[in-house]
Design a protein around this motif. Structure first.
Motif, short mmCIF file in Angstrom:
data_model
loop_
_atom_site.label_atom_id
_atom_site.label_comp_id
_atom_site.label_asym_id
_atom_site.label_seq_id
_atom_site.Cartn_x
_atom_site.Cartn_y
_atom_site.Cartn_z
N PRO A 112 -1.50 6.87 4.29
CA PRO A 112 -0.67 6.52 5.72
C PRO A 112 0.91 6.69 5.60
CG PRO A 112 -0.91 4.58 4.14
CD PRO A 112 -1.49 5.77 3.49
N ASN A 125 1.08 -0.15 8.08
CA ASN A 125 -0.02 0.99 8.37
C ASN A 125 -1.06 1.19 7.31
OD1 ASN A 125 1.66 1.81 10.58
ND2 ASN A 125 2.80 3.21 9.34
N MET A 126 -0.87 0.78 6.22
CA MET A 126 -1.78 0.75 5.05
C MET A 126 -2.79 -0.20 5.66
SD MET A 126 -1.03 0.67 1.10
CE MET A 126 -2.29 1.11 -0.02
N VAL A 169 -7.33 4.49 0.34
CA VAL A 169 -6.10 4.74 0.75
C VAL A 169 -5.11 4.51 -0.30
CG1 VAL A 169 -4.51 3.82 2.28
CG2 VAL A 169 -6.99 3.62 2.97
N TRP A 193 -3.42 -1.35 8.38
CA TRP A 193 -4.29 -0.95 9.65
C TRP A 193 -5.32 0.15 9.18
CZ3 TRP A 193 -4.96 3.87 11.94
CH2 TRP A 193 -5.43 3.93 13.26
N LEU A 194 -4.82 1.07 8.42
CA LEU A 194 -5.94 2.06 8.03
C LEU A 194 -6.86 1.47 7.29
CD1 LEU A 194 -6.41 5.07 7.82
CD2 LEU A 194 -4.74 5.28 6.00
N SER A 198 5.04 6.29 7.26
CA SER A 198 5.99 5.34 7.41
C SER A 198 7.00 5.87 8.39
CB SER A 198 6.45 4.59 6.15
OG SER A 198 7.33 3.43 6.47
#
Ligand SMILES: Cc1cc2nc3c(=O)[nH]c(=O)nc-3n(C[C@H](O)[C@H](O)[C@H](O)COP(=O)(O)O)c2cc1C
Length: 190
Positions: A149, A181-182, A118, A184-185, A151
């Motif tokens: 990801p 979000n990072m 990521v 989560w991913l 934002s």
């Protein structure tokens, strides 16, 4: 799980570092380990175009006189990579460009060794040019088959003097959402 960030600013602990730490706070809240590498004061030169990384295929740059291989090794070990840079004449700093060229070529010469990690860009800016910086960094991630990801806005924070970015409430919020979000991913693709 670990995220390593590289701060390309010539100024240690300036606005770019402040923005990265906002992202880190959210990652750490999710139990993700973080490390910040500040390029300021360290030596990293541009790619010499020797092409040895394509021949040696040892995940290393043949030029060993600077910090590039330490940085590349940290990228290989991490699950997520943040490239953070202030805006210098509407682009990344010289140090960040050197890291992009060196790590990018080694990755390409070694079967896209950073693929599916990521990646996220973080940009500090006084007034203009930050989108170009954001694009330069994302081009590195995308050609390496990395996953990016988003934002609530493009990942930038406004400020000139050290610490000024703390007054950019939307910029800080953008970084915190990016961190969420990072995280989560990272957890879903692990
Ligand atoms: C050499 C140099 C070039 C810069 N070029 C720009 C620019 O093109 N656009 C801009 O808005 N700010 C520019 N700035 C301002 C920085 O991007 C801004 O101060 C940023 O917050 C610095 O981040 P730092 O504290 O992490 O070093 C420049 C600063 C320097 C030193």
């Amino acid at each position: 799980m670990k995220v390593v960030a590289f701060n390309g600013s010539a100024r240690k602990d300036g606005n770019t570092a402040i923005l990265v730490r906002q992202v880190f706070a959210e990652l750490e809240a999710e139990g993700i380990e973080t490390e910040l590498v500040q390029l300021a004061g360290q030596t990293i030169r541009g790619c010499t175009a020797c092409g040895q990384c394509f021949k040696n295929k040892n995940r290393r740059c043949a030029v060993t006189s600077d910090i590039a291989n330490d940085c590349i090794e940290k990228m290989v070990q991490a699950d997520g990579i943040i490239l953070a840079s202030p805006t210098y004449f509407a682009d990344v700093t010289t140090e960040m460009k050197a890291l992009i060229d060196r790590a990018g070529f080694v990755a390409r010469g070694n079967d896209d060794m950073l693929q599916r990690k990521v990646g996220a860009a973080v940009v500090a800016v006084r007034r203009a040019g930050s989108i170009h910086v954001f694009d330069t960094i994302n081009h590195f991630f995308l050609i390496g088959q990395m996953i990016i990801p988003g934002s609530i806005y493009w990942n930038m924070g406004f400020g000139l003097a050290k610490g000024e970015v703390e007054q950019d409430e939307e910029g800080l919020r953008t970084m915190r959402t990016l961190g969420q979000n990072m995280a989560w991913l990272l957890k879903r693709i692990a």
